[in-house]
Design a protein around this motif. Structure first.
Motif, PDB file in Angstrom:
ATOM      1  N   PRO A   1       4.851 -16.846   3.636  1.00  0.00           N
ATOM      2  CA  PRO A   1       5.068 -17.862   2.491  1.00  0.00           C
ATOM      3  C   PRO A   1       4.098 -18.597   2.125  1.00  0.00           C
ATOM      4  N   ALA A   2       3.886 -18.900   0.786  1.00  0.00           N
ATOM      5  CA  ALA A   2       3.043 -19.788   0.188  1.00  0.00           C
ATOM      6  C   ALA A   2       3.094 -21.396   0.790  1.00  0.00           C
ATOM      7  N   SER A   3       4.676 -21.446   1.396  1.00  0.00           N
ATOM      8  CA  SER A   3       4.688 -22.703   1.763  1.00  0.00           C
ATOM      9  C   SER A   3       4.123 -23.318   2.908  1.00  0.00           C
ATOM     10  N   ASN A   4       3.023 -22.482   3.454  1.00  0.00           N
ATOM     11  CA  ASN A   4       2.289 -22.581   4.635  1.00  0.00           C
ATOM     12  C   ASN A   4       1.312 -23.580   4.438  1.00  0.00           C
TER      13      ASN A   4
ATOM     14  N   ALA B   1      -0.551 -30.161  -6.324  1.00  0.00           N
ATOM     15  CA  ALA B   1      -0.861 -31.751  -7.011  1.00  0.00           C
ATOM     16  C   ALA B   1      -1.734 -32.713  -6.066  1.00  0.00           C
ATOM     17  N   GLN B   2      -1.518 -32.539  -4.902  1.00  0.00           N
ATOM     18  CA  GLN B   2      -2.267 -33.440  -4.213  1.00  0.00           C
ATOM     19  C   GLN B   2      -3.758 -33.001  -3.963  1.00  0.00           C
ATOM     20  N   MET B   3      -3.874 -31.578  -4.375  1.00  0.00           N
ATOM     21  CA  MET B   3      -5.395 -31.003  -4.285  1.00  0.00           C
ATOM     22  C   MET B   3      -6.007 -31.618  -5.555  1.00  0.00           C
ATOM     23  N   VAL B   4      -5.321 -31.376  -6.705  1.00  0.00           N
ATOM     24  CA  VAL B   4      -5.776 -31.835  -8.041  1.00  0.00           C
ATOM     25  C   VAL B   4      -6.339 -33.423  -8.171  1.00  0.00           C
TER      26      VAL B   4
ATOM     27  N   ALA C   1       9.571 -31.072  -4.753  1.00  0.00           N
ATOM     28  CA  ALA C   1       9.265 -29.738  -5.540  1.00  0.00           C
ATOM     29  C   ALA C   1       8.030 -29.507  -5.552  1.00  0.00           C
ATOM     30  N   GLY C   2       7.234 -29.882  -4.498  1.00  0.00           N
ATOM     31  CA  GLY C   2       5.509 -29.746  -4.855  1.00  0.00           C
ATOM     32  C   GLY C   2       5.082 -28.280  -4.288  1.00  0.00           C
TER      33      GLY C   2
ATOM     34  N   ALA D   1      10.962 -27.944  -1.778  1.00  0.00           N
ATOM     35  CA  ALA D   1      10.333 -29.111  -1.242  1.00  0.00           C
ATOM     36  C   ALA D   1       9.320 -28.964  -0.320  1.00  0.00           C
ATOM     37  N   GLN D   2       8.013 -29.662  -0.259  1.00  0.00           N
ATOM     38  CA  GLN D   2       7.122 -29.441   0.550  1.00  0.00           C
ATOM     39  C   GLN D   2       7.834 -29.686   2.184  1.00  0.00           C
TER      40      GLN D   2
END
Lengths: 431, 431
Positions: free
Chosen positions: A332-335, A341-344, A302-303, A279-280
């Motif tokens: 962690p990459a969750s930072n 998906a929001q970037m795209v 799940a982003g 989860a974000q």
């Protein structure tokens, strides 16, 4: 959002007959990333990493789903990554079988190359490269240095901030970086001088590969963004901080960034990453909701990805003294304040056309704690606090001969961890 | 700096046997620009504009210097423009002969197409696109709107400011522009809204085509910059001012610019422009000298161009009422603080690799007087002073159905003027 699913190719019980794949830090049989490689003296072709080997996909073409073969003709992943997910999933399943079932070993083994003896190349023909700025702790840390009174601008929590980078300067891991020259102006000087960069830095980022594009004038609804993401890589957005400070207003970074960008050469696919989605992180209380075009419940759930990122430094003296690399940071990459998906979706929200092979950088990923900051300018607090190396040397910024290497591991309970391979380069003196 | 020379192909006495070429506003025989065109239903190929016609170069291949033929194989000018100047000059001389000497008419005339019956395409395969900001009066005018207290930043007179744009959004003249959607925040609002742009604008620029590139890690000394410039075109850097104002800090314009960029389809070559070179306007007293890497006496003496640029608007009502286009502005291309050679040299000064087919925009070219401003935001003083159209309509920014067209003419005493062809597009409603 329609995301790749977790299936038997992800099972931790699956074992490859390739001996080095068992427990491999990056490339167990659960990963199966794609890349472009050239055996010594031979032409480039598409391959899959497995343990310490690279499988030549064309050489086992007769064993692959026939719809895949035309996608392997050029030494670039653009066509393969742009294929429908059903095709890519079928290929993944077949490769998983071929590399785990002993029955296939006699046919497949001759197509394996020792990874140490091949040259890795850029995996995709990159049309456009965009760098985002979604690492909120980095944006805050660096914002404090450039704008002490105003670190995080009012748009940050509404807009996934991004800017265009230089596609022609992107190189695969291993290609040395020439220290750039440029204009810089000392704080107490009236006029700038031109010379080699004195504040050379790295930036720890993830790269996002675009699979299928969208036509100019059309958008990518966030519910469909997952279909446009081929996979991830590691990305080092080398940065000349002195050049940046002087040139970046009002139109943003230019020569401070476009002299070189290093990426890891393997596309770790969205399919391979399916078990590592999380989860974000919830937005802090009081933060605005994303505008509706950036909102998707599946993406919120799940982003993000359970990927741990590390940065390693080796100086020339450390290499000479056979010291191991020094870990500069881990986090962690969750930072990330925005998901990929929001970037795209944001990128295409004005009708901008993306293409297969476009690369998006996340922006530097830093944490809040000591030891989790993704650039030297953050670690050294703007060059004031040096880092000590095991040789007794110190660093505020990079010196010639320094090598920076990124590594990353995706982990999830009950799953075999997978990694990204190497993203490293050494600094050469200004030519 | 080694610049193309003026020779007999530039003689005002030269006349083509193509009747429409005589006194043609854009394409007399002294111009001979290159482009890529497709006759109706046929495949694209390389051509030269002559009067109201396009000459198919492949169709007269037997009459051209043999070293040129391999450069015409692909429907893009990249290889031809990257060829040594001696090859391009030989081709220019031969085309000049073929189109002016009556003896060649029987062989050449069958290879002419009516320009009105062919489709023009992008002339080059564009790798990277960079937009500069060298129009100093525009930088001052727009700086006043975004930063009233600080219009021209301290770096402006030292650094040819530029930023990376979006290569995939560049389209040839004639392709309609879809009004972008995006985030904007009203001055008195706390939060942004997402919707169609309400402040859509054009920007009048010249485009600079790169002929031969430089390898990553190498530079282009200013004395050699001329060798890397294939020619010029007109460029409309469509801009969404409301999106720009909200998104552009701290990393520069992104979605405000990358939805569409329109260029004129003909490369007006550096060779054709040789007679129209003029001295760079002297820097105002007190301005700093350029740093040594941007200084070149030949560039100072001949780095600017005697080109007059115009912007024309036609609204839907004007078209319905058969009004002629309204000229919104007119001004000289010499309103640039930096030359195109300085742009090229600065771009590569940090080792950034340019490639054949890269496109550089100059940034908006405005004058100081009324009637010479290169964007609506300047003309309307930020949307406060509307422009009146002959129909009685008014405009502060562009409405759906509006068409913007640029034209340009290079003139010099005793020389036949040459032009750039059309750079126009109509605004379509947001999809």
């Amino acid at each position: 959002m329609n995301l790749p699913s977790v299936d038997k190719t992800h099972s931790a019980d699956l074992a490859s007959w390739v001996p080095s794949a068992l427990g491999h830090a990056d490339f167990p049989v659960q990963n199966l990333p794609f890349g472009v490689f050239a055996p010594a003296g031979e032409r480039p072709r598409i391959g899959t990493a497995i343990g310490d080997c690279v499988l030549d996909l064309c050489a086992v073409g007769a064993l692959l789903p026939p719809e895949v073969l035309p996608l392997l003709e050029l030494p670039e992943l653009n066509a393969l990554m742009a294929a429908p997910r059903v095709v890519k999933t079928a290929l993944r399943h077949r490769l998983s079988e071929l590399l785990s079932d002993d029955a296939h070993r006699p046919m497949v083994e001759p197509a394996l190359h020792d990874a140490a003896c091949v040259e890795m190349l850029l995996p995709m023909r990159i049309g456009d490269y965009t760098d985002f700025y979604v690492g909120i702790h980095h944006a805050t840390n660096i914002g404090k240095l450039f704008r002490p009174d105003n670190p995080l601008l009012p748009n940050y929590k509404h807009v996934p901030i991004g800017y265009h980078g230089r596609a022609s300067s992107i190189r695969q891991s291993g290609v040395p970086v020439a220290r750039p020259r440029g204009q810089r102006r000392a704080n107490d000087a009236d006029v700038p001088v031109f010379g080699p960069c004195t504040r050379l830095d790295y930036e720890l980022e993830l790269g996002v590969w675009i699979s299928e594009g969208n036509a100019l004038g059309t958008t990518i609804p966030i519910a469909e963004a997952g279909e446009h993401i081929a996979g991830l890589c590691l990305l080092n957005d080398w940065s000349a901080r002195d050049i940046q400070a002087w040139e970046y207003q009002p139109l943003g970074p230019f020569l401070a960034k476009n002299f070189h960008t290093t990426i890891s050469p393997w596309v770790v696919t969205a399919e391979a990453l399916a078990p590592f989605r999380i989860a974000q992180p919830p937005r802090p209380l009081g933060d605005p909701d994303p505008l509706p075009y950036l909102r998707d419940e599946a993406d919120r759930m799940a982003g993000a990805f359970a990927i741990e990122l590390s940065v390693w430094l080796t100086s020339e003296q450390m290499r000479a003294g056979r010291y191991p690399p020094l870990r500069l940071s881990r986090g962690p990459a969750s930072n990330m304040y925005w998901t990929i998906a929001q970037m795209v979706t944001h990128h295409a929200s004005n009708g901008c056309g993306l293409n297969s092979g476009d690369l998006l950088g996340t922006g530097t990923i830093s944490g809040t704690e000591q030891g989790s900051k993704g650039s030297l300018i953050e670690i050294s607090e703007g060059g004031r606090v040096p880092v000590e190396l095991p040789t007794g040397e110190t660093r505020t910024f990079l010196l010639d001969g320094d090598e920076i290497s990124f590594s990353a591991t995706a982990t999830a309970p009950g799953r075999a961890p997978i990694g990204f391979g190497e993203c490293r380069a050494v600094i050469r003196p200004a030519p």
